[in-house]
Scaffold this motif. Structure first.
Motif, PDB file in Angstrom:
ATOM      1  N   THR A  35      14.050  57.548  70.888  1.00 38.19           N
ATOM      2  CA  THR A  35      14.559  56.399  70.406  1.00 38.19           C
ATOM      3  C   THR A  35      16.381  56.674  70.832  1.00 38.19           C
ATOM      4  N   ARG A  36      16.700  55.928  71.263  1.00 37.92           N
ATOM      5  CA  ARG A  36      18.160  55.979  71.752  1.00 37.92           C
ATOM      6  C   ARG A  36      19.023  55.166  70.959  1.00 37.92           C
ATOM      7  N   LEU A  76      25.781  55.916  74.919  1.00 42.53           N
ATOM      8  CA  LEU A  76      24.583  56.791  74.299  1.00 42.53           C
ATOM      9  C   LEU A  76      25.301  57.568  73.180  1.00 42.53           C
ATOM     10  N   GLU A  83      19.620  60.863  70.984  1.00 40.13           N
ATOM     11  CA  GLU A  83      18.320  60.519  71.070  1.00 40.13           C
ATOM     12  C   GLU A  83      17.664  60.950  69.949  1.00 40.13           C
ATOM     13  N   THR A 120      15.335  51.258  71.058  1.00 42.21           N
ATOM     14  CA  THR A 120      16.709  51.190  71.429  1.00 42.21           C
ATOM     15  C   THR A 120      17.399  50.441  70.121  1.00 42.21           C
ATOM     16  N   ASN A 149      20.899  49.457  68.464  1.00 40.60           N
ATOM     17  CA  ASN A 149      22.286  49.210  68.805  1.00 40.60           C
ATOM     18  C   ASN A 149      23.097  49.356  67.415  1.00 40.60           C
ATOM     19  N   LYS A 201      10.034  49.201  73.285  1.00 40.07           N
ATOM     20  CA  LYS A 201      10.331  50.021  74.296  1.00 40.07           C
ATOM     21  C   LYS A 201      10.143  48.986  75.565  1.00 40.07           C
TER      22      LYS A 201
END
Length: 869
Positions: free
Chosen positions: A51-52, A60, A63, A299, A301, A594
């Motif tokens: 998971t970013r 970034l 992770e 992901t 944000n 994803k």
């Protein structure tokens, strides 16, 4: 007759169709499970998709991945009580059923129908089948049937011990750990081979809800459920009562109550570890029961600005290090004085007057020995235990020594935290939860610590005072000793800093210089209910928490003797900066899977909730918020934050010259110089235990705190909200505002307020004789001063007439200045004083007397009081 001949055909047709349908479904299911035994290898796992975590600009941060948190262990390597605890908690008939329990399923169904919790209906086989082949976040009959089917197939292909081993190596135990071995190292610091019965009980209660039963977050909750498991193991004759009690007592005797629910790894590359850990905890709650955050490839944000975060981390590193250096230097000096002067004297008195309690040489020796053991001997013993593999030495002596070291550090090491919000959005712009982030220090003080806010609390209920129209920016309040009486008629006598009193002061001055007695008078004037309601509304604290947080109708409440989190204080001040509109801190903006599909959108939900509030989102009226902004700007201009807003403070504190003059002077892209508006408040709690600063510009609000994790110690007179937290706040706010264009808190003075220049000492209408004692103040109509200043001028009628004419013109829609001649008519009659001709007389008005030497009643630049607030 015809009807009688056809119905058998219809019946046969229906039976044939049903048989065909069931056969097709059965064949499909069998085909789907044909290669189960060949494909399932419980010592190999698919590569997880990390998971970013991204910042607000898409950079970034870190992770989250779980591959290194899964450690395989054979079933025969585990203590029997680990298996017994699992079966006791989850599936007591595991070795006798064939994948499911009809009784358990019936009980679960009845529980759903009646709305009561009668226990789960899934066996261990069903649980691992659901983990491997189903989406366990789906609550449907279809999922349960699919889970049941796969459980039966697993029972056909695997032995009971193989299923149990697969379960113990695959299942999630919380904290980012999969499998009992990784979980044991995370929760207890050792391999699963050394698990005790009490530790086994802690692990198995995590299976139902690791967020709810986490022992680091909810120790009492985990303790109660752990006791239930141990009691059940005793009843099942897995262990004796003595073994259960001993294991239970040992576990909690050595438990680290300061540790919090944290991720199981700390070696990943992370640009903002404190913020990442906060996001991980939030994300775990949002995604609980769904594909987990360590393998799902999400992901996330977030609101963080990495460039601002780096500035925040550098600032906190510098000032925590400096604070500890100053503190140790001060304490060492005090200790030397004590050893040199007071200890010999106390020894003499104890001997002469036979007072054993005054003899302190024994305590001094004990303290010296403990200090030497902690700092010199224990580290050596620790290394030896590791070198020679002496586990009892490690667990029996070294760990206890480390606990003593940690306790001593908590009492003598200054920690710090900060959190910054974007005023218009509530975005958490930066966060530093403490000193160095590591496995031993993951307590995010910015959002978890409950601290006394001291004088930073005062502006919150001052806003309620402004709302009453009984108090204005220039209301005169007497800063003199006063006795207040509690409900039981006992006296309460607040003290100002260092016991200094300044007499009559204006309200803005009392707040800017952090005066206690005037603040208690304001609290007394508006009433406890109004103060509690307003402060709790700004902070977002619910009435159900009032008792726990000490939001009580007592006078010390007005001096910040209550419990708040730094993030709550930042929220309150950001609301003032946001012109009274509620600000809700937010870290996770949205989460995409994803494939790029947004599956969770907290920001959209927040904005919808804010819109649904309508007018209720306005906690303060724009007028009151504007007045509070002006009040708190005075703190930066001439009060307790003036020191921290000046670059000289950084030089004097860190020894590094970073700039000159104020930290809020900037140059825009066109080369034009401007000063960014800034406002705030400092606070130092009782016994100088906590040093705070809360402050904001039109763009950002930041909260800074320094103090001890364990209450009781004093920072000392040299470490205060003004001299430490205020300086750090100024440094950080410079970095995050330096690339911003000029902006005011409001585009213009809100409609419904009157702007006046008044005397800054008397609160009266400004006269020429007031000189530089001038302040621009804002009033609700009807609350503005009606009389000229009588402290500096006697020509009241002329000034009053001019003011009334101005007011009438303003109310009629005109805005212009009425000029008054400064030169007054004078006649020199000195020649009457003597026989000397008037031409030879000296004009007294041109004497050598320098009017700049006049010492005013109160010097605005006097450092004696505000510098240490």
């Amino acid at each position: 007759m015809k009807k009688g001949k056809t119905w058998p055909l219809v019946l046969v047709g229906l039976l044939f169709f049903n048989a065909l349908l069931i056969g097709s479904l059965l064949g499909g299911a069998l085909a789907a499970t044909l290669n189960t035994i060949n494909t399932e290898n419980f010592t190999s796992f698919e590569t997880a998709l990390p998971t970013r975590i991204l910042d607000v600009n898409g950079e970034l941060i870190t992770e989250f991945a779980s591959d290194e948190k899964r450690e395989i262990i054979a079933l025969n390597k585990l203590p029997q009580h680990m298996i017994d605890a699992l079966l006791t908690r989850e599936d007591r008939i595991f070795y006798s059923h064939h994948g499911f329990s009809a009784k358990a399923l019936t009980r679960a169904v009845l529980g759903v129908l009646t709305g009561n919790s009668l226990g789960g209906g899934s066996t261990l086989s069903q649980q691992i089948a659901g983990t491997l082949y189903c989406d366990r976040s789906e609550y449907s009959i279809k999922r349960k049937l699919k889970e049941l089917w796969w459980a039966i197939q697993m029972e056909r292909h695997y032995s009971k011990n193989e299923i149990l081993e697969l379960y113990l190596n695959k299942i999630y135990f919380g904290g980012g750990t999969y499998g009992v071995n990784a979980a044991s190292k995370y929760y207890f610091g050792h391999s699963a081979t050394a698990i005790t019965p009490a530790e086994a009980a802690i692990l198995v209660i995590q299976l139902s809800n690791p967020a709810f039963y986490n022992p680091f977050e909810y120790p009492n909750r985990a303790m109660a459920r752990q006791k239930d498991v141990l009691d059940a193991m005793v009843q099942s004759n897995y262990i004796t009562r003595e073994e259960a009690d001993k294991s239970f007592d040992n576990y909690w005797a050595e438990f680290d109550y300061t540790r919090t629910n944290s991720s199981a790894y700390a070696m990943r590359n992370d640009e903002a570890p404190w913020f990442s850990e906060y996001v991980r905890r939030e994300l775990s709650d949002m995604l609980y029961g769904k594909e987990d955050i360590y393998t799902g490839g999400f992901t996330v944000n977030t609101s963080l600005n990495l460039s601002h975060q780096k500035a925040a981390q550098e600032t906190m590193d510098n000032y925590i290090r400096t604070a500890n250096r100053l503190y140790q230097r001060t304490m060492n000096a005090h200790e030397k004085d004590a050893f040199k002067n007071y200890i010999p004297l106390s020894e003499l008195v104890s001997l002469v007057f036979n007072l054993p309690s005054m003899k302190v040489s024994e305590q001094r020796a004990q303290s010296s020995v403990l200090s030497q053991y902690r700092n010199e001997i224990n580290p050596v013993v620790d290394v030896m235990s590791l070198m020679f593999g002496i586990e009892p030495l490690k667990t029996g002596i070294v760990n206890k020594g480390n606990a003593l070291i940690k306790q001593n550090a908590e009492r003598t090491t200054i920690e710090g935290t900060m959190i910054a919000l974007e005023n218009s959005t509530g975005y958490i712009d930066a966060m530093v939860g403490g000193s160095k982030y590591n496995q031993e220090n993951q307590f995010i003080r910015a959002v978890q610590a409950k601290l006394q806010p001291g004088s930073t609390f005062k502006p919150l209920y001052y806003s309620a005072a402004i709302d009453t129209h009984e108090y204005t920016m220039t209301t005169i309040i007497s800063d003199t000793p006063q006795v207040f009486y509690k409900e039981d008629n006992t006296p309460y006598i607040p003290q100002d800093f260092k016991g200094q009193w300044e007499g009559d002061v204006e309200l803005w001055y009392a707040l800017a210089h952090s005066m206690n007695v005037p603040s208690i008078k304001v609290l007394d004037g508006i009433g406890f209910d109004a103060a509690i309601n307003r402060t709790s509304a700004l902070l977002g604290i619910k009435p159900s928490e009032f008792d726990e947080r000490n939001f009580l109708p007592v006078y010390p409440f007005g001096l910040g003797v209550c419990s708040v989190r730094p993030v709550e204080m930042a929220k309150a001040f950001a609301t003032i900066a946001n012109n009274g509109k509620e600000v809700t801190p937010i870290a996770i903006l949205n989460v995409a899977d994803k494939n790029g599909n947004v599956v969770i959108n907290p920001e959209r939900e927040l904005r919808a909730a804010q819109v649904s509030k309508g007018k209720n989102i306005q906690i303060l009226s724009p007028q009151t918020a504007f007045i509070m902004q002006e009040l708190l700007k005075k703190t930066v201009e001439s009060g307790t934050l003036r020191y921290g807003a000046d670059w000289n403070s950084t030089y004097w504190t860190l020894g590094t010259r970073k700039g000159r003059n104020t930290k809020f002077d900037f140059t825009d892209k066109d080369g034009n110089k401007f000063r960014m508006p800034a406002a705030g408040k400092t606070g130092t709690t009782q016994n100088w235990a906590d040093a705070w600063t809360l402050g904001f510009t039109p763009y950002y609000t930041a909260a800074f705190w320094f103090g001890f994790d364990r209450p009781g110690q004093s920072l000392g007179l040299s470490i205060t909200g003004s001299t430490l937290a205020g300086v750090a706040w100024g440094d950080y706010m410079y970095e995050v505002n330096k690339d911003k264009p000029f902006k005011n808190f409001a585009e213009s003075v809100p409609e419904g307020l009157i702007q006046l220049d008044v005397c800054s000492q008397s609160g009266g209408l400004l006269t020429p004789e007031c000189g530089e004692n001038k302040i621009t103040a804002y009033y609700y109509p009807g609350t503005e001063p009606q009389e000229p200043c009588t402290k500096h001028a006697n020509n009241t009628s002329a000034n009053l007439g001019i003011y009334r004419l101005q007011r009438e013109k303003i109310q009629a829609g005109y805005r212009f200045d009425i000029q008054k001649e400064d030169d007054s008519l004078s006649v020199n009659l000195d020649f009457l004083k003597s026989n000397v001709p008037s031409s030879e007389l000296k004009n007294e008005s041109s004497s050598d007397f320098d009017d700049t030497q006049i010492i005013q009643d109160r010097e605005p630049d006097d450092f004696s009081n505000w510098l240490l607030q």
